[in-house]
Write an enzyme that holds these catalytic residues in place. Structure first.
Site, PDB file in Angstrom:
ATOM      1  N   ARG A 237       0.868  -1.190   0.000  1.00  0.00           N
ATOM      2  CA  ARG A 237       0.000   0.000   0.000  1.00  0.00           C
ATOM      3  C   ARG A 237       0.894   1.226   0.000  1.00  0.00           C
ATOM      4  O   ARG A 237       1.911   1.267   0.705  1.00  0.00           O
ATOM      5  CB  ARG A 237      -0.894   0.041   1.246  1.00  0.00           C
ATOM      6  N   GLU A 266      -3.575   7.617  -4.840  1.00  0.00           N
ATOM      7  CA  GLU A 266      -3.837   6.971  -6.127  1.00  0.00           C
ATOM      8  C   GLU A 266      -5.127   7.574  -6.658  1.00  0.00           C
ATOM      9  O   GLU A 266      -6.092   7.636  -5.898  1.00  0.00           O
ATOM     10  CB  GLU A 266      -4.023   5.453  -5.953  1.00  0.00           C
ATOM     11  N   HIS A 285      -1.366   0.200  -9.525  1.00  0.00           N
ATOM     12  CA  HIS A 285      -2.071  -0.745  -8.649  1.00  0.00           C
ATOM     13  C   HIS A 285      -2.706  -1.891  -9.468  1.00  0.00           C
ATOM     14  O   HIS A 285      -3.924  -2.103  -9.423  1.00  0.00           O
ATOM     15  CB  HIS A 285      -3.139  -0.018  -7.824  1.00  0.00           C
TER      16      HIS A 285
HETATM   17  N1  LIG Z   1      -0.661  -4.209  -5.363  1.00  0.00           N
HETATM   18  C1  LIG Z   1      -1.747  -4.937  -5.260  1.00  0.00           C
HETATM   19  O1  LIG Z   1      -2.589  -4.954  -6.147  1.00  0.00           O
HETATM   20  C2  LIG Z   1      -1.948  -5.804  -4.050  1.00  0.00           C
HETATM   21  C3  LIG Z   1      -2.577  -7.040  -4.220  1.00  0.00           C
HETATM   22  C4  LIG Z   1      -2.769  -7.826  -3.098  1.00  0.00           C
HETATM   23  C5  LIG Z   1      -2.338  -7.402  -1.853  1.00  0.00           C
HETATM   24  N2  LIG Z   1      -1.739  -6.199  -1.734  1.00  0.00           N
HETATM   25  C6  LIG Z   1      -1.254  -5.770  -0.404  1.00  0.00           C
HETATM   26  O2  LIG Z   1      -0.358  -6.752   0.066  1.00  0.00           O
HETATM   27  C7  LIG Z   1      -0.590  -6.959   1.451  1.00  0.00           C
HETATM   28  C8  LIG Z   1      -0.122  -8.346   1.852  1.00  0.00           C
HETATM   29  O3  LIG Z   1      -0.967  -9.354   1.343  1.00  0.00           O
HETATM   30  P1  LIG Z   1      -0.745 -10.884   1.800  1.00  0.00           P
HETATM   31  O4  LIG Z   1      -1.845 -11.670   1.214  1.00  0.00           O
HETATM   32  O5  LIG Z   1       0.656 -11.292   1.566  1.00  0.00           O
HETATM   33  O6  LIG Z   1      -0.978 -10.712   3.385  1.00  0.00           O
HETATM   34  P2  LIG Z   1      -0.382 -11.601   4.557  1.00  0.00           P
HETATM   35  O7  LIG Z   1      -1.213 -11.278   5.749  1.00  0.00           O
HETATM   36  O8  LIG Z   1      -0.279 -13.027   4.126  1.00  0.00           O
HETATM   37  O9  LIG Z   1       1.102 -11.042   4.742  1.00  0.00           O
HETATM   38  C9  LIG Z   1       1.425  -9.853   5.407  1.00  0.00           C
HETATM   39  C10 LIG Z   1       2.627 -10.132   6.312  1.00  0.00           C
HETATM   40  O10 LIG Z   1       3.077  -8.901   6.851  1.00  0.00           O
HETATM   41  C11 LIG Z   1       3.401  -9.098   8.210  1.00  0.00           C
HETATM   42  N3  LIG Z   1       3.281  -7.824   8.929  1.00  0.00           N
HETATM   43  C12 LIG Z   1       2.185  -7.058   9.087  1.00  0.00           C
HETATM   44  N4  LIG Z   1       2.477  -5.979   9.822  1.00  0.00           N
HETATM   45  C13 LIG Z   1       3.789  -6.061  10.130  1.00  0.00           C
HETATM   46  C14 LIG Z   1       4.670  -5.253  10.876  1.00  0.00           C
HETATM   47  N5  LIG Z   1       4.254  -4.125  11.469  1.00  0.00           N
HETATM   48  N6  LIG Z   1       5.957  -5.633  10.987  1.00  0.00           N
HETATM   49  C15 LIG Z   1       6.378  -6.770  10.419  1.00  0.00           C
HETATM   50  N7  LIG Z   1       5.590  -7.590   9.690  1.00  0.00           N
HETATM   51  C16 LIG Z   1       4.301  -7.234   9.551  1.00  0.00           C
HETATM   52  C17 LIG Z   1       2.381 -10.130   8.720  1.00  0.00           C
HETATM   53  O11 LIG Z   1       2.871 -10.802   9.861  1.00  0.00           O
HETATM   54  C18 LIG Z   1       2.287 -11.049   7.496  1.00  0.00           C
HETATM   55  O12 LIG Z   1       3.214 -12.105   7.565  1.00  0.00           O
HETATM   56  C19 LIG Z   1      -2.101  -6.700   1.619  1.00  0.00           C
HETATM   57  O13 LIG Z   1      -2.411  -6.295   2.926  1.00  0.00           O
HETATM   58  C20 LIG Z   1      -2.358  -5.616   0.612  1.00  0.00           C
HETATM   59  O14 LIG Z   1      -2.229  -4.357   1.234  1.00  0.00           O
HETATM   60  C21 LIG Z   1      -1.541  -5.391  -2.796  1.00  0.00           C
HETATM   61  O1  LIG Z   2      -5.509  -5.787  -1.519  1.00  0.00           O
HETATM   62  C1  LIG Z   2      -5.742  -6.205  -2.652  1.00  0.00           C
HETATM   63  O2  LIG Z   2      -6.257  -7.317  -2.866  1.00  0.00           O
HETATM   64  C2  LIG Z   2      -5.400  -5.369  -3.851  1.00  0.00           C
HETATM   65  O3  LIG Z   2      -4.655  -4.262  -3.500  1.00  0.00           O
HETATM   66  C3  LIG Z   2      -6.617  -4.955  -4.598  1.00  0.00           C
HETATM   67  O4  LIG Z   2      -7.276  -3.961  -3.909  1.00  0.00           O
END
Ligand SMILES: NC(=O)c1ccc[n+]([C@@H]2O[C@H](COP(=O)([O-])OP(=O)(O)OC[C@H]3O[C@@H](n4cnc5c(N)ncnc54)[C@H](O)[C@@H]3O)[C@@H](O)[C@H]2O)c1
Ligand SMILES: O=C(O)[C@H](O)CO
Length: 322
Positions: A237, A266, A285
């Site tokens: 994010r 964004e 994004h």
């Molecule tokens: N660019 C995109 O289109 C897109 C798509 C999907 C997800 N995302 C973002 O990616 C993020 C991660 O997705 P995911 O499925 O891997 O989630 P997830 O929950 O599997 O992984 C997140 C990891 O971050 C760690 N974490 C959280 N806060 C922390 C902190 N303060 N210090 C250290 N570690 C910390 C958690 O322990 C976890 O292991 C989502 O929350 C979303 O914001 C973006």
């Molecule tokens: O968090 C997610 O799944 C992506 O950023 C789409 O919003």
């Protein structure tokens, strides 16, 4: 139950909802609803199929406290005031795993694009300047054997790390809320402190969600502790990095480059200096923007609603207090 589908989502999930006998209203416009339109339309529905582009803050939730469920079409849910939803008794679900591969691919693509200045080179060609072979111009850096640092070794972080190891035999270090022993075994990854992550990473890729803890975490002080040859990648994010500090860090060569799929705000302002930097690659994004990922998100977002309407346990509940 009446379901408001607040964006033009892929049909797979919408068909599932209709087959379940739910009363579905779809916003068929590719331009999102305005806040006022969303508030008003939600008033007439029991369930909101939402997206991360909508801000469901305390004010929105107060105005729609009748909601029975918010089913979010995303894994990230920082756009929703979970505390308030919990206080009002509104469960919230998300769509984990659906976009893990697609987002890890974008992080990897950005890393490669930055390391070889690809977006900049593309712009140069379009501007009519093909140039000629200059032995000391446009030099990038190779990734083989370098150290990749993962901030947030969850689903996407792990999948990105797998790509780095598989493609370039990169050394994987990570910082997470708690050690991820599975990845330590599989990738020979080492858990390090946040300070060490900054100091050791040739590529630092951000994969933690946006929270009070992580908001603005990557600021001037943090960039100053990174290698001057480091590449910063953020596909999580935009709120995790402080944009002005990132611009200054790149301008002053505190770090070498940056690849971003997420920005704050964004869309970006088209005058943003990041858009004209050689060692920067930006995508709007599109982490989850593949046919496979969006179909799976559509299936999951519908499944969450169907589970709720049948009174079954919610597999993807992110507001466990409800
Ligand atoms: N660019 C995109 O289109 C897109 C798509 C999907 C997800 N995302 C973002 O990616 C993020 C991660 O997705 P995911 O499925 O891997 O989630 P997830 O929950 O599997 O992984 C997140 C990891 O971050 C760690 N974490 C959280 N806060 C922390 C902190 N303060 N210090 C250290 N570690 C910390 C958690 O322990 C976890 O292991 C989502 O929350 C979303 O914001 C973006
Ligand atoms: O968090 C997610 O799944 C992506 O950023 C789409 O919003």
């Amino acid at each position: 139950m009446k379901v408001l589908v607040s964006l033009n989502f892929p049909p797979l999930g919408i068909e599932m909802l209709k087959q379940e006998g739910l009363d579905v209203t779809v916003w068929k416009n590719d331009i999102p609803m305005t806040r006022e339109e969303l508030i008003q339309a939600t008033k007439e529905h029991d369930i909101l199929l939402s997206s991360s582009i909508y801000t469901l803050d305390a004010d929105f939730l107060e105005k729609n406290k009748h909601l029975k469920l918010i089913s979010q079409f995303a894994v990230g849910y920082n756009n929703i005031d979970i505390e308030k939803a919990t206080e009002l008794g509104i469960p919230v679900t998300n769509t984990p795993n659906a976009m893990t591969d697609a987002t890890a691919d974008i992080a990897f693509a950005l890393m490669l694009a930055v390391s070889r200045k690809m977006f900049h080179m593309h712009k140069t060609i379009i501007s009519g300047d093909w140039g000629h072979f200059r032995p000391q111009a446009n030099l990038g850096m190779e990734l083989k054997g370098k150290t990749v640092g993962i901030f947030g070794m969850g689903r996407i972080g792990s999948e990105f790390a797998r790509r780095c190891l598989g493609a370039y035999n990169m050394k994987v270090i990570y910082h997470n809320r708690r050690p991820n022993t599975e990845m330590e075994k599989e990738l020979n990854a080492s858990y390090v402190s946040f300070e060490e992550l900054l100091k050791e990473s040739d590529v630092l890729s951000v994969h933690a969600g946006l929270s009070n803890e992580t908001k603005g975490l990557f600021n001037a002080d943090v960039f100053s502790k990174m290698k001057s040859s480091a590449i910063f990648i953020n596909t999580a994010r935009g709120g995790l990095h402080h944009e002005k500090s990132l611009i200054e860090a790149l301008q002053n060569k505190v770090i070498w480059g940056a690849g971003l799929d997420v920005t704050n705000p964004e869309p970006m302002n088209k005058d943003n200096p990041l858009l004209n930097m050689e060692n920067v690659a930006i995508t709007p994004h599109i982490g989850s923007a593949t046919v496979e990922s969006r179909n799976e998100m559509s299936r999951l977002v519908a499944l969450n609603i169907i589970q709720f309407s049948r009174g079954e346990p919610l597999t993807n509940l992110v507001s466990p207090g409800v």
